[in-house]
Each structure stands twice: as structure tokens, then as C-alpha cells.
Motif scaffolding. Sequence first.
Motif, PDB file in Angstrom:
ATOM      1  N   MET A 173       3.732  -9.459   3.904  1.00  0.00           N
ATOM      2  CA  MET A 173       3.726  -9.765   2.461  1.00  0.00           C
ATOM      3  C   MET A 173       3.273  -8.557   1.637  1.00  0.00           C
ATOM      4  SD  MET A 173       4.242 -11.852  -0.013  1.00  0.00           S
ATOM      5  CE  MET A 173       4.551 -13.374   0.894  1.00  0.00           C
ATOM      6  N   SER A 174       2.132  -7.948   2.029  1.00  0.00           N
ATOM      7  CA  SER A 174       1.612  -6.792   1.291  1.00  0.00           C
ATOM      8  C   SER A 174       2.600  -5.646   1.306  1.00  0.00           C
ATOM      9  CB  SER A 174       0.288  -6.334   1.898  1.00  0.00           C
ATOM     10  OG  SER A 174      -0.696  -7.295   1.632  1.00  0.00           O
ATOM     11  N   ALA A 175       3.252  -5.425   2.453  1.00  0.00           N
ATOM     12  CA  ALA A 175       4.192  -4.310   2.574  1.00  0.00           C
ATOM     13  C   ALA A 175       5.338  -4.469   1.584  1.00  0.00           C
ATOM     14  CB  ALA A 175       4.725  -4.230   4.001  1.00  0.00           C
ATOM     15  N   ILE A 176       5.809  -5.698   1.404  1.00  0.00           N
ATOM     16  CA  ILE A 176       6.911  -5.940   0.462  1.00  0.00           C
ATOM     17  C   ILE A 176       6.482  -5.550  -0.952  1.00  0.00           C
ATOM     18  CG2 ILE A 176       8.313  -7.728  -0.652  1.00  0.00           C
ATOM     19  CD1 ILE A 176       8.232  -9.249   2.018  1.00  0.00           C
ATOM     20  N   PHE A 177       5.302  -6.055  -1.372  1.00  0.00           N
ATOM     21  CA  PHE A 177       4.833  -5.749  -2.721  1.00  0.00           C
ATOM     22  C   PHE A 177       4.511  -4.259  -2.881  1.00  0.00           C
ATOM     23  CE2 PHE A 177       4.067 -10.368  -3.049  1.00  0.00           C
ATOM     24  CZ  PHE A 177       4.718 -10.585  -4.248  1.00  0.00           C
ATOM     25  N   ASP A 178       3.981  -3.644  -1.835  1.00  0.00           N
ATOM     26  CA  ASP A 178       3.651  -2.218  -1.920  1.00  0.00           C
ATOM     27  C   ASP A 178       4.888  -1.373  -2.202  1.00  0.00           C
ATOM     28  OD1 ASP A 178       1.065  -2.814  -1.494  1.00  0.00           O
ATOM     29  OD2 ASP A 178       0.946  -2.048   0.565  1.00  0.00           O
ATOM     30  N   THR A 179       6.035  -1.788  -1.616  1.00  0.00           N
ATOM     31  CA  THR A 179       7.279  -1.050  -1.843  1.00  0.00           C
ATOM     32  C   THR A 179       7.852  -1.330  -3.224  1.00  0.00           C
ATOM     33  OG1 THR A 179       7.767  -1.159   0.506  1.00  0.00           O
ATOM     34  CG2 THR A 179       9.621  -0.643  -0.956  1.00  0.00           C
ATOM     35  N   LEU A 180       7.866  -2.628  -3.597  1.00  0.00           N
ATOM     36  CA  LEU A 180       8.530  -3.004  -4.853  1.00  0.00           C
ATOM     37  C   LEU A 180       7.685  -2.674  -6.078  1.00  0.00           C
ATOM     38  CD1 LEU A 180      10.115  -6.450  -3.899  1.00  0.00           C
ATOM     39  CD2 LEU A 180      11.205  -4.201  -3.963  1.00  0.00           C
ATOM     40  N   CYS A 181       6.370  -2.937  -5.985  1.00  0.00           N
ATOM     41  CA  CYS A 181       5.505  -2.650  -7.128  1.00  0.00           C
ATOM     42  C   CYS A 181       4.190  -2.048  -6.638  1.00  0.00           C
ATOM     43  CB  CYS A 181       5.264  -3.861  -8.023  1.00  0.00           C
ATOM     44  SG  CYS A 181       5.515  -5.457  -7.262  1.00  0.00           S
ATOM     45  N   PRO A 182       4.198  -0.725  -6.442  1.00  0.00           N
ATOM     46  CA  PRO A 182       3.026  -0.052  -5.884  1.00  0.00           C
ATOM     47  C   PRO A 182       1.811  -0.046  -6.809  1.00  0.00           C
ATOM     48  CG  PRO A 182       4.756   1.542  -6.439  1.00  0.00           C
ATOM     49  CD  PRO A 182       5.351   0.194  -6.608  1.00  0.00           C
ATOM     50  N   MET A 183       1.965  -0.578  -8.023  1.00  0.00           N
ATOM     51  CA  MET A 183       0.839  -0.638  -8.961  1.00  0.00           C
ATOM     52  C   MET A 183       0.349  -2.083  -9.119  1.00  0.00           C
ATOM     53  SD  MET A 183       0.023   2.246 -10.941  1.00  0.00           S
ATOM     54  CE  MET A 183      -0.068   1.688 -12.645  1.00  0.00           C
ATOM     55  N   HIS A 184       0.521  -2.929  -8.107  1.00  0.00           N
ATOM     56  CA  HIS A 184       0.112  -4.331  -8.267  1.00  0.00           C
ATOM     57  C   HIS A 184      -1.266  -4.551  -7.646  1.00  0.00           C
ATOM     58  CE1 HIS A 184       1.043  -4.737  -4.016  1.00  0.00           C
ATOM     59  NE2 HIS A 184       0.446  -5.931  -4.036  1.00  0.00           N
ATOM     60  N   ALA A 185      -1.863  -5.682  -8.025  1.00  0.00           N
ATOM     61  CA  ALA A 185      -3.105  -6.113  -7.372  1.00  0.00           C
ATOM     62  C   ALA A 185      -3.035  -7.619  -7.196  1.00  0.00           C
ATOM     63  CB  ALA A 185      -4.309  -5.735  -8.225  1.00  0.00           C
ATOM     64  N   ARG A 186      -3.515  -8.064  -6.041  1.00  0.00           N
ATOM     65  CA  ARG A 186      -3.636  -9.520  -5.846  1.00  0.00           C
ATOM     66  C   ARG A 186      -5.108  -9.875  -5.996  1.00  0.00           C
ATOM     67  NH1 ARG A 186      -1.869 -11.084  -0.487  1.00  0.00           N
ATOM     68  NH2 ARG A 186      -1.482  -8.876  -0.063  1.00  0.00           N
ATOM     69  N   LEU A 187      -5.349 -10.914  -6.791  1.00  0.00           N
ATOM     70  CA  LEU A 187      -6.728 -11.303  -7.072  1.00  0.00           C
ATOM     71  C   LEU A 187      -7.026 -12.654  -6.433  1.00  0.00           C
ATOM     72  CD1 LEU A 187      -6.826 -10.496 -10.915  1.00  0.00           C
ATOM     73  CD2 LEU A 187      -7.061  -8.925  -8.979  1.00  0.00           C
TER      74      LEU A 187
END
Lengths: 199, 348
Positions: B1-15
Amino acid sequence: MHWLVNRSVERFVRDTYGRETWVEVARLLDPDIDAFDAMQGFDASVTHHLMAVVAKILERPARAIEEDIGTYLVTHPHNAPVRRLLRFGGDSFEDFLHSLEDLPDRAHLALPGLDLPRLEVIACRGSVFTLAVTPTGPDSVCFGSAFMGLLRAMADDYGALVTLEHKGQDGARELIEVELLAQDHGEARAFALGAGAGQ
Amino acid sequence: MSAIFDTLCPMHARLGAHGHIVHAGPTLQRIHPEGDLRGRRFLELFEMRRPVTGQSMEALRAAAGLPLRLRLRQPPGLALKGVLVALGPDSAVGPEGGALVNLSFAIALPDAVRAFDLTRADFAATDLAVEMLYLIEAKTMTMEALHKANLRLQGGKTEAEAKAFTDTLTGLGNRRLLDRVTSRMIAGERDFALMSLDLDFFKAVNDSLGHAAGDHVLRAAAQAMLEETRSDDTVLRFGGDEFMLILAGMTRRAEVDEFARRLIARLEVPIVYEGETCRISASIGAVLSRDSDAPDIDAMMAKADAALYAAKQSGRGRHVLYDPKTPPVMQAKATQRRADTSPAGPPP
């Protein structure tokens, strides 16, 4: 053709051969006023005429001068912004080569009057690429040899080792063969995204 | 899951449900180089500017879907834009009560790239950040080129303007300058004397010694006139051997007489050209602006020329000051001779 092209030819002559040589060129171009204003030329015929006069004064073939202009655009400190804009094309020389297809559109975004020739990598066999340079119209300036100089200088900039060969013309387009012998042969010149001018 | 978001939106944070960062994208992590962001409270790192919310997770979640304006609390305090998705009970992304926030540098992009030394790899391949940087630099380069071109054109314009008011042989002003200078003086209600001056015997010099000698004499005469006048006076050449002088502040007849006498004497000093001695003199017709209630430059020139004509009638090397009580006969010919408004050319 945009006046900036003529202006680049002028800057090349002045920066490489000195002001006096440019005065000779200007005198031949416009004997009445002794000074050729690069901004007056929006027409490709002005560029053709300018190149012919420069070749005559320098006593060198036009192709060789074109090639030197291509090198000059990348390497001379006056053109640092041009070199930076080209480096935006990619992180490696190969990426850069492929990014050339976008160059005319990018240039057009920045300067709507500037119509660069169409650039296409038409063949790619292993490490041998063929770049086609096609003028946009029957009267446009192609400057195929200028891209020879530009590619050679950019390969140096990326630290890549290449051999270049002008394969002549195929109809209106000029073909340049690029053999990429090593991506990281030498040390690349530094390029940081955020190091741009005017900030 | 993290890898997907890291590629698509490298400026995201999950809270997490209490507002702590559970995972930060790689670029977001880069802008906090001093330590792992995990476990830090989001609102302690980023100040929420708009919309105005409280410090609780509940308040933050209420801003879901709205355009967020944030500021990095640590220097350089960059402004950021963001958008937040509140996570529900069965979210695959994170815990219930948590949130997913994606951030962007927006207009602060160039500052951020410099401050954190970001590279192409720090942006998603679909992000327009690199194109934006490219355009900023291309724009700067274009503006500089245009600015320089503009300066050159401006220089050319100034030069052309100076040329338009100058007689090229002597460097004196020309007919165009007369209109400009006198209209300013008249508008400013400043009095002046206008002198129409013709060189005497110049034609003889020109005919016997040639044009080069003639040009030399004209330049020498121009120099003499400049030396005899003050800095706020104006000396003009109208072409040929005709000159015009504007003498600022001159209102007394005796003063004009004295000046004219002195100038003629000076011009009678022999001029040597390549071993040959050239002797000239001058005739002068003068008029005072003070003598008219509403000075008009064309009328003044006609009067000065009439006085000049009278001076020539009485011999050479004379001067006549126009007297409104006993005006000399206005010579149509004299007036017409001066009517030519073309810029000064070489001597005939």
C-alpha cells in the motif's frame, strides 16, 4: 524564423571572433548603416543571408560554422541558461536524446514565435540512434549541423562518450547518427534543478 | 500500500486517529531531513492557515475535500497547498478516524527545490513541477533577451533623436532645435534675443579654395560662436553659411549691440587652412522678444531676417537690431529664404 536565432548568430561571431569581425559582417549586410539589427529579421531569408555572409567573412564552410554555433550555445558562459534548459530534458544523455522530440514544443511555449525544426529519434538499434531534423516549412532554416555541435557538447556535459555522423539528407530532413559508447565516460557537469537564474 | 502511494504521490502523509503521522511519502520526508516523521503530530509540523480549524484531529478531518493552505513550521516556512481525505471504518488505506493528506509546493516550488535540493526523482512522473521550473527559467531567459534588445533599441532611439537636432558638419543645433528651444522659452515667458547671422565672403572662400576649405571655415566659425556665447545660449546652423543664435535673457539694446560687434570682430580674425589664409566677416540682424507682447517665433524670424537684409544693404560686417518704431522694409525674399525647414545640409 525568430529574431533570437539571428541574434544568436551575431553573439556567436562577436564572442568567438571579436567585435571587429562582427562589424565586417554587419557592413556587408547593410552597408548604409554599418550596423545590422538582428531584431529586424523575422524572415528566414534574413537568416540564410546572414549565414552566407558570416561564412564568407570567416572563410569557412557554412556547415562547419553551424556546428560551432551548436557547440557555442551549450558551452559559452553567455548561454548558461540555454544549457540549463537543455539539461531539463533528462538525467542521462539517452533521456536527453529522447527529450529532443519535445524541444520544439517547449521552445514554442517560452517563445511563441520560435519555430525550431522537428526533431525525432527515428531509429534506435542498441546504442545507435538516428535523429531526424526536419524544417517546419520549405523556407525554414534546418540547422542540422548545428544539432551536431549541440549534441556533441551536451554529451560532454552529461559525461557521455558518443560518436556522431552526419548521414546527409533524406528529402528535406537531415539525418544524424549518434552512437552512445558510454553513458558515464567522464564527469558530468553539475546540474541542480533549483540552481536556475533569476532567483 | 505505502509503495503505491509513494510512487503516485511522494508528498503524502497518512495520519492515525490521533493526528500522528503513520507514514510519510519520500519527498515529504526529504523536507524534514532531521528525522523520521513517523510518530510526529501533523499539526505540530505544519501550521493550518486555511480553513481555520482547531488543533484536534476531528477539526482537521472536517476540512476533508477542501483546498488546504498550510505552512511548514520549520524554516524556511514554505507555504504549501494540500487536500485531505478522512478515512472511514473499512478503509484499506489506514485506521478509522485517520486521514490521508497530499501536499504540493504550488507557487513556492522554486524555493522548495533550492532549499531541499530536490531532483527530478523527487516528483511523480506525472507531476508538472519540472515543466514549471523549465518555464520559469525559459521565461527569465526570454525576458533578459528582450530587456537587452529593448535597451539597444532605446539607445538607437536616443542617438537618432540627437542626430535629428544636430547639424552634422559643425555639431551645432539645426532648424528643428530652434523650434524646440524657442517654444520652451516663450512658454516659460523668458526673454531672449534672436540673431540671424550670415557669413560674408564665405562664397569666395568656397569658390577659390574648395569645399574642404569651406567646411573648415564653417567649423571654425561655429567654434568661434560657441566660444563667444554663454552656456545657456544656443547656436544653430541652418545650412550653407546661415546661422541663428538664441541669446537667453538678453533684453537691452546696448547689450545686443555690444555682443554683435564683438562677434563680428571675432569672426573677422583670419582662419588659416593648409597654409592659405581665409578672411570672412558676418552680417547680423537681431530682434528682441521683449519688443513683442506675445512673441511668435515665425514673426521674430521674419523680423530678424529683415534686419539682416538691412545690415547687408549697408555694407558687410554690419549689424542691425530690429526697431519696432522704425521697422525696416520686410523683404519677402529674405523671409522666404529662411522658410525652408529641411535639416541643415552641406554648404552649397
